[in-house]
Design an enzyme around this catalytic site. Structure first.
Site, PDB file in Angstrom:
ATOM      1  N   ARG A  44     -32.411  -2.526  19.841  1.00 60.38           N
ATOM      2  CA  ARG A  44     -31.811  -1.974  18.621  1.00 60.38           C
ATOM      3  C   ARG A  44     -31.311  -3.135  17.769  1.00 60.38           C
ATOM      4  O   ARG A  44     -31.317  -4.279  18.207  1.00 60.38           O
ATOM      5  CB  ARG A  44     -30.668  -1.019  18.971  1.00 60.38           C
ATOM      6  CG  ARG A  44     -29.738  -1.629  20.040  1.00 60.38           C
ATOM      7  CD  ARG A  44     -28.329  -1.265  19.919  1.00 60.38           C
ATOM      8  NE  ARG A  44     -27.751  -1.715  18.687  1.00 60.38           N
ATOM      9  CZ  ARG A  44     -27.380  -2.985  18.454  1.00 60.38           C
ATOM     10  NH1 ARG A  44     -27.546  -3.942  19.354  1.00 60.38           N
ATOM     11  NH2 ARG A  44     -26.844  -3.312  17.297  1.00 60.38           N
ATOM     12  N   GLY A  45     -30.826  -2.765  16.549  1.00 62.51           N
ATOM     13  CA  GLY A  45     -30.411  -3.809  15.615  1.00 62.51           C
ATOM     14  C   GLY A  45     -31.622  -4.162  14.763  1.00 62.51           C
ATOM     15  O   GLY A  45     -32.730  -4.374  15.283  1.00 62.51           O
ATOM     16  N   ARG A  89     -38.053   4.699  14.337  1.00 65.25           N
ATOM     17  CA  ARG A  89     -36.709   4.940  13.766  1.00 65.25           C
ATOM     18  C   ARG A  89     -36.833   4.719  12.254  1.00 65.25           C
ATOM     19  O   ARG A  89     -37.519   3.785  11.831  1.00 65.25           O
ATOM     20  CB  ARG A  89     -35.651   3.979  14.342  1.00 65.25           C
ATOM     21  CG  ARG A  89     -35.230   4.295  15.765  1.00 65.25           C
ATOM     22  CD  ARG A  89     -34.045   3.428  16.206  1.00 65.25           C
ATOM     23  NE  ARG A  89     -32.767   3.943  15.745  1.00 65.25           N
ATOM     24  CZ  ARG A  89     -31.616   3.245  15.805  1.00 65.25           C
ATOM     25  NH1 ARG A  89     -31.614   2.000  16.265  1.00 65.25           N
ATOM     26  NH2 ARG A  89     -30.484   3.780  15.406  1.00 65.25           N
ATOM     27  N   GLN A 193     -21.565   0.473  20.339  1.00 63.00           N
ATOM     28  CA  GLN A 193     -22.224  -0.843  20.259  1.00 63.00           C
ATOM     29  C   GLN A 193     -21.191  -1.956  20.122  1.00 63.00           C
ATOM     30  O   GLN A 193     -21.418  -3.080  20.569  1.00 63.00           O
ATOM     31  CB  GLN A 193     -23.190  -0.893  19.067  1.00 63.00           C
ATOM     32  CG  GLN A 193     -24.447  -0.072  19.237  1.00 63.00           C
ATOM     33  CD  GLN A 193     -24.309   1.310  18.654  1.00 63.00           C
ATOM     34  OE1 GLN A 193     -23.214   1.872  18.625  1.00 63.00           O
ATOM     35  NE2 GLN A 193     -25.403   1.885  18.203  1.00 63.00           N
ATOM     36  N   ASP A 234     -29.140  -2.581   7.817  1.00 61.74           N
ATOM     37  CA  ASP A 234     -30.407  -1.997   8.261  1.00 61.74           C
ATOM     38  C   ASP A 234     -31.414  -1.909   7.127  1.00 61.74           C
ATOM     39  O   ASP A 234     -32.617  -1.931   7.357  1.00 61.74           O
ATOM     40  CB  ASP A 234     -30.158  -0.616   8.878  1.00 61.74           C
ATOM     41  CG  ASP A 234     -29.480  -0.789  10.227  1.00 61.74           C
ATOM     42  OD1 ASP A 234     -28.243  -0.862  10.267  1.00 61.74           O
ATOM     43  OD2 ASP A 234     -30.212  -0.917  11.236  1.00 61.74           O
ATOM     44  N   ASN A 244     -25.931   0.513   6.736  1.00 63.62           N
ATOM     45  CA  ASN A 244     -25.559  -0.138   7.993  1.00 63.62           C
ATOM     46  C   ASN A 244     -24.863   0.907   8.864  1.00 63.62           C
ATOM     47  O   ASN A 244     -24.686   2.064   8.452  1.00 63.62           O
ATOM     48  CB  ASN A 244     -24.651  -1.352   7.733  1.00 63.62           C
ATOM     49  CG  ASN A 244     -24.430  -2.162   8.998  1.00 63.62           C
ATOM     50  OD1 ASN A 244     -25.391  -2.576   9.647  1.00 63.62           O
ATOM     51  ND2 ASN A 244     -23.189  -2.369   9.392  1.00 63.62           N
TER      52      ASN A 244
HETATM   53  C1  LIG Z   1     -28.061  -7.541  12.850  1.00 67.04           C
HETATM   54  S1  LIG Z   1     -28.066  -5.886  13.203  1.00 67.04           S
HETATM   55  C2  LIG Z   1     -27.737  -5.018  11.701  1.00 67.04           C
HETATM   56  C3  LIG Z   1     -27.739  -3.557  11.906  1.00 67.04           C
HETATM   57  O1  LIG Z   1     -28.949  -3.167  12.457  1.00 67.04           O
HETATM   58  C4  LIG Z   1     -26.564  -3.119  12.793  1.00 67.04           C
HETATM   59  O2  LIG Z   1     -25.368  -3.384  12.124  1.00 67.04           O
HETATM   60  C5  LIG Z   1     -26.679  -1.657  13.082  1.00 67.04           C
HETATM   61  O3  LIG Z   1     -26.232  -0.830  12.314  1.00 67.04           O
HETATM   62  C6  LIG Z   1     -27.440  -1.290  14.288  1.00 67.04           C
HETATM   63  O4  LIG Z   1     -27.460   0.092  14.542  1.00 67.04           O
HETATM   64  P1  LIG Z   1     -28.169   0.614  15.871  1.00 67.04           P
HETATM   65  O5  LIG Z   1     -28.127   2.114  15.732  1.00 67.04           O
HETATM   66  O6  LIG Z   1     -27.377   0.103  17.016  1.00 67.04           O
HETATM   67  O7  LIG Z   1     -29.585   0.085  15.847  1.00 67.04           O
END
Ligand SMILES: CSC[C@@H](O)[C@@H](O)C(=O)COP(=O)(O)O
Length: 347
Positions: A44-45, A89, A193, A234, A244
């Protein structure tokens, strides 16, 4: 240890659902496994999803070539499978960006696709180093002091990239430069997270930090707990609106109220000039189960419904600056993404 990599013909990734209790590396050889790992947030991320998308196309190309036993790669079949991966996603643009960029080399064959995916991995590593340095300089400048306390949400560290991270990479750089008073990560409900992943990373880098409950963030900003707020992204729309992790918008409102800089740190692969504004960004809703319980234990009554947006959108006028690997775009001074070469953004 890299969060995601290509090792001996397969993707290896740390299963983030098991952290911080267990560090387990998964070896992915099939597309359905990768899609499942993306959807259950084992990987993820946004930047890590970009690398996963590119390595995923390399995996598809290699397996299509092997299964047909032909010299000629069935490119339509690779594209068909890549289109499914692209949709795993919806919100982080990096996933489709990584898939599309790897596909640009498809005509040259499976080895070229892998070569492009490895380039994306290596660029991500370099980008994180650069964002860390730019972000640390900017923070000291905006705060007007050498040592700072910073609030952040979700996980934007090495686990969200290949190494180091974006917003958390800036925090690591501040630490290395003896400029970090403390980091203040929010727990990040409902999947934690921040509490599970960011706290684990901060502990490993021996950074001073205190974990905050999400709902305390705005209030604590009003009490002066932090000199700056950093978030990752994101998807950044053409007007600077930034999707985000949910909770970012309320932090931005509170940062404005408290007079604290609110800084987005993201590689340029996260900027989506084809999306005009935040209103056009699809926000993933992850359903009721993540809200109604945790770790297999039900906490809410049976039979309820929930609204569970995984992300929100911070309007550009609440963002002080966007830090990328190439530049700092000071939205608070009227700079826009349109001032930046669009070709550079898409390459
Ligand atoms: C460098 S990661 C930036 C974003 O992807 C992060 O802040 C985020 O919102 C991630 O969400 P996730 O649902 O854990 O994938």
């Amino acid at each position: 240890m890299r969060t995601i990599d290509w090792v001996d013909g397969a993707i290896e990734l740390i299963d983030q659902t098991l952290l911080p209790q267990r560090v387990e590396v998964r070896r992915i050889t099939e597309l359905p496994e990768l899609i499942d790992d993306i959807q259950r947030l084992a990987v993820r991320g946004a930047p890590a999803l970009g690398v996963a998308g590119a390595f995923g196309v390399a995996l598809i190309a290699a397996s299509v070539q092997a299964s047909r036993g032909e010299d000629e790669l069935d490119r339509d079949e690779v594209r068909r499978q890549a289109a499914v991966l692209r949709e795993a996603r919806p919100t982080a643009v990096n996933l489709s960006w990584g898939v599309d960029r790897a596909l640009t080399r498809l005509d040259e064959g499976a080895a070229a696709v892998l070569d492009e995916a490895i380039r994306i991995r290596d660029e991500d590593i370099a980008a994180c180093i650069s964002m860390g340095l730019r972000g640390a300089d900017l923070t000291r400048e905006l705060a007007g002091q050498d040592r700072v306390s910073v609030m952040t949400i979700c996980n934007t560290g090495s686990l969200a990239t290949v190494e180091r991270g974006t917003a958390l990479g800036v925090i690591q750089t501040l630490l290395e430069q003896d400029s970090l008073v403390e980091a203040l990560p929010l727990e990040t409900r409902p999947l934690l997270q921040g509490a599970r992943l960011t706290a684990w990373e901060l502990q490993r880098m021996e950074a001073p930090f205190r974990l905050l409950i999400d709902s305390a963030g705005p209030f604590l900003l009003s009490r002066g707990i932090a000199d700056a707020v950093f978030i990752g992204a994101d998807r950044i729309a053409a007007n600077g609106d930034t999707a985000n992790k949910v909770g970012s918008f309320s932090l931005a409102l509170a940062a404005r109220h408290a007079g604290v800089p609110f800084i987005v740190v993201a590689p340029e692969s996260t900027i989506d000039m084809r999306t005009a504004s935040g209103a056009d960004i699809e926000i993933e809703d992850r359903g009721v189960d993540e809200v109604a319980g945790f770790g297999g234990t039900r906490t809410a009554p049976a039979g309820i419904d929930a609204v569970n947006p995984a992300f929100d959108v911070t309007p550009h006028d609440l963002i002080t600056a966007i830090v990328t690997e190439r530049r700092v775009i000071r939205l608070s001074r009227g700079e826009t993404l349109a001032d930046v070469s669009l070709e550079a953004l898409r390459s």
